[in-house]
Design a protein around this motif. Structure first.
Motif, short mmCIF file in Angstrom:
data_model
loop_
_atom_site.label_atom_id
_atom_site.label_comp_id
_atom_site.label_asym_id
_atom_site.label_seq_id
_atom_site.Cartn_x
_atom_site.Cartn_y
_atom_site.Cartn_z
N SER A 62 0.81 -1.22 0.00
CA SER A 62 0.00 0.00 0.00
C SER A 62 0.85 1.27 0.00
O SER A 62 0.30 2.37 0.01
CB SER A 62 -0.93 0.01 1.21
OG SER A 62 -0.17 0.00 2.42
N LYS A 63 2.16 1.12 -0.01
CA LYS A 63 3.05 2.28 0.01
C LYS A 63 3.10 2.94 -1.37
O LYS A 63 3.41 2.29 -2.37
CB LYS A 63 4.46 1.88 0.44
CG LYS A 63 4.52 1.20 1.82
CD LYS A 63 4.12 2.17 2.92
CE LYS A 63 4.27 1.52 4.28
NZ LYS A 63 3.88 2.44 5.38
N ARG A 64 2.83 4.22 -1.40
CA ARG A 64 2.75 4.91 -2.68
C ARG A 64 4.12 5.06 -3.34
O ARG A 64 4.22 5.09 -4.57
CB ARG A 64 2.11 6.29 -2.49
CG ARG A 64 0.68 6.21 -1.97
CD ARG A 64 0.05 7.58 -1.84
NE ARG A 64 -0.10 8.24 -3.13
CZ ARG A 64 -0.62 9.45 -3.29
NH1 ARG A 64 -1.02 10.14 -2.24
NH2 ARG A 64 -0.73 9.97 -4.49
N ASP A 65 5.19 5.15 -2.54
CA ASP A 65 6.50 5.39 -3.13
C ASP A 65 6.96 4.26 -4.04
O ASP A 65 7.57 4.49 -5.08
CB ASP A 65 7.55 5.68 -2.05
CG ASP A 65 7.62 4.62 -0.96
OD1 ASP A 65 7.01 3.54 -1.13
OD2 ASP A 65 8.26 4.89 0.08
N GLN A 66 6.61 3.01 -3.69
CA GLN A 66 7.07 1.88 -4.51
C GLN A 66 6.37 1.84 -5.86
O GLN A 66 6.87 1.26 -6.82
CB GLN A 66 6.89 0.56 -3.76
CG GLN A 66 5.50 0.26 -3.27
CD GLN A 66 4.63 -0.51 -4.25
OE1 GLN A 66 5.13 -1.05 -5.23
NE2 GLN A 66 3.34 -0.55 -4.00
N ARG A 67 5.21 2.48 -5.96
CA ARG A 67 4.49 2.48 -7.24
C ARG A 67 5.20 3.33 -8.29
O ARG A 67 4.96 3.18 -9.49
CB ARG A 67 3.07 2.99 -7.03
CG ARG A 67 2.23 2.10 -6.12
CD ARG A 67 0.81 2.60 -5.98
NE ARG A 67 0.03 1.77 -5.08
CZ ARG A 67 -1.24 1.97 -4.81
NH1 ARG A 67 -1.89 2.98 -5.36
NH2 ARG A 67 -1.88 1.18 -3.97
N LEU A 68 6.06 4.24 -7.85
CA LEU A 68 6.78 5.09 -8.79
C LEU A 68 7.79 4.31 -9.61
O LEU A 68 8.23 4.77 -10.66
CB LEU A 68 7.48 6.22 -8.04
CG LEU A 68 6.58 7.16 -7.24
CD1 LEU A 68 7.42 8.16 -6.45
CD2 LEU A 68 5.61 7.89 -8.16
N LEU A 69 8.17 3.12 -9.11
CA LEU A 69 9.14 2.30 -9.82
C LEU A 69 8.52 1.01 -10.33
O LEU A 69 9.15 -0.05 -10.34
CB LEU A 69 10.34 2.02 -8.90
CG LEU A 69 11.22 3.24 -8.64
CD1 LEU A 69 12.30 2.93 -7.61
CD2 LEU A 69 11.86 3.75 -9.94
N ARG A 70 7.28 1.10 -10.76
CA ARG A 70 6.61 0.00 -11.45
C ARG A 70 6.71 0.24 -12.96
O ARG A 70 6.53 1.37 -13.43
CB ARG A 70 5.14 -0.09 -11.05
CG ARG A 70 4.89 -0.35 -9.57
CD ARG A 70 5.18 -1.78 -9.18
NE ARG A 70 4.76 -2.07 -7.83
CZ ARG A 70 3.88 -3.00 -7.50
NH1 ARG A 70 3.33 -3.76 -8.43
NH2 ARG A 70 3.57 -3.21 -6.23
N PHE A 71 6.97 -0.80 -13.71
CA PHE A 71 7.09 -0.66 -15.16
C PHE A 71 5.83 -0.05 -15.75
O PHE A 71 5.90 0.78 -16.66
CB PHE A 71 7.36 -2.04 -15.78
CG PHE A 71 7.62 -2.00 -17.26
CD1 PHE A 71 8.89 -1.71 -17.74
CD2 PHE A 71 6.61 -2.27 -18.17
CE1 PHE A 71 9.13 -1.67 -19.12
CE2 PHE A 71 6.84 -2.24 -19.54
CZ PHE A 71 8.12 -1.94 -20.00
N ASP A 72 4.66 -0.44 -15.24
CA ASP A 72 3.42 0.05 -15.85
C ASP A 72 3.09 1.48 -15.46
O ASP A 72 2.14 2.05 -15.98
CB ASP A 72 2.24 -0.89 -15.54
CG ASP A 72 2.00 -1.04 -14.05
OD1 ASP A 72 2.68 -0.39 -13.26
OD2 ASP A 72 1.12 -1.83 -13.68
N SER A 73 3.87 2.08 -14.56
CA SER A 73 3.65 3.48 -14.23
C SER A 73 4.50 4.40 -15.11
O SER A 73 4.37 5.62 -15.05
CB SER A 73 3.96 3.74 -12.76
OG SER A 73 5.35 3.67 -12.51
N MET A 74 5.37 3.81 -15.92
CA MET A 74 6.25 4.59 -16.79
C MET A 74 5.52 5.01 -18.07
O MET A 74 4.62 4.34 -18.54
CB MET A 74 7.48 3.76 -17.18
CG MET A 74 8.31 3.27 -16.00
SD MET A 74 9.15 4.61 -15.15
CE MET A 74 8.96 4.10 -13.44
N ARG A 75 5.95 6.13 -18.62
CA ARG A 75 5.43 6.54 -19.93
C ARG A 75 5.88 5.52 -20.97
O ARG A 75 6.91 4.85 -20.80
CB ARG A 75 5.94 7.93 -20.31
CG ARG A 75 5.54 9.03 -19.33
CD ARG A 75 5.91 10.41 -19.89
NE ARG A 75 7.31 10.46 -20.31
CZ ARG A 75 8.33 10.72 -19.51
NH1 ARG A 75 8.11 10.94 -18.22
NH2 ARG A 75 9.57 10.77 -19.97
#
Length: 254
Positions: free
Chosen positions: A93-106
């Motif tokens: 549930s930590k928001r910071d780890q979502r920044l380094l998900r492949f699907d969050s990249m452009r």
């Protein structure tokens, strides 16, 4: 594939094809493909194609973290690498780890990663029977580790009056269906089927992280049974040199 890396040159990925794959309206049962889209917007049964592909930029490692194959520990490690003080906390549930998900990249960043031979793509698999039993004990059957709240959520979500036995659980999953369930509410048909729309904790492992589409790009395939030695191999280089001294292994997982 063994422990050695595959140094063969990968064919470049095409931007147009990647864009089409990310945005086309796919019916997964007809196309035999995962539903496209961003997993951040579609957590749960209908998660996107790249869900749980996590990125370690300083080591150029793209790791496919499959539920019930140690993904929690990998995300904790990811948060440790960028200095999260609460890296031992439950990380999902930590928001910071979502920044380094492949699907969050452009898409242009996704394409750059896919076509950069210095990026290593890795995944660990687990014996399917062992993984399914682990999912049942962790998510369905109340015990000292998960408490009644978890089991009660399962019963409510899938419309059981009592926690099913393992045999009942397997029988439900083995029920075939031809479409993903739609709508909200407590519906037993959400549980049916080991397919693209299944809960990620028991969805087939090959239906994770875009493996079905990008298998040629995965240069390392490891096994949960050999995770101690193979983790060292996956992290070798910068990541192991910097963080290997913090690596500890619990023998009970051998």
């Amino acid at each position: 594939m063994d422990e050695d890396e595959d140094d063969s040159t990968e064919a470049p990925f095409n931007a147009t094809e990647l864009e089409r794959y990310n945005h086309q309206n796919i019916e997964p049962f007809e196309a035999d493909l995962p539903p496209p889209g961003c997993s951040i917007l579609s957590q749960g049964g209908g998660s996107g194609s790249y869900q749980n592909m996590i990125l370690f930029p300083e080591g150029k490692l793209a790791f496919c973290g499959i539920p019930k194959v140690g993904i929690t520990q990998w995300i904790q490690f990811l948060r440790f690498t960028f200095g999260a003080r609460d890296y031992r906390a439950h990380p999902h549930s930590k928001r910071d780890q979502r920044l380094l998900r492949f699907d969050s990249m452009r898409e242009e960043v996704q394409l750059e990663i896919l076509n950069d031979p210095e990026w290593k793509f890795a995944v660990f698999f687990r014996d399917p029977e062992e993984r399914l039993l682990s999912a049942y004990l962790d998510k369905v059957r109340p015990n000292s580790d998960n408490d009644d709240e978890v089991a009660n959520h399962f019963k409510s979500e899938f419309n059981f009056t009592e926690s099913p036995t393992f045999s009942e659980f397997v029988e439900a999953i083995a029920t075939n269906r031809t479409r993903c369930p739609t709508g909200r509410g407590s519906r037993r048909d959400k549980l049916y089927g080991a397919d693209w729309c299944a809960d990620p904790h028991w969805r087939p492992q090959t239906m994770s992280c875009g493996i079905s589409e990008f298998l040629p790009r995965i240069s390392y395939v490891g096994s949960m049974n050999r995770i101690q030695s193979q983790t060292r191999t996956v992290l070798k280089g910068h990541l192991w040199e910097k963080y290997g001294k913090y690596f500890h292994w619990d023998p009970k997982f051998e």
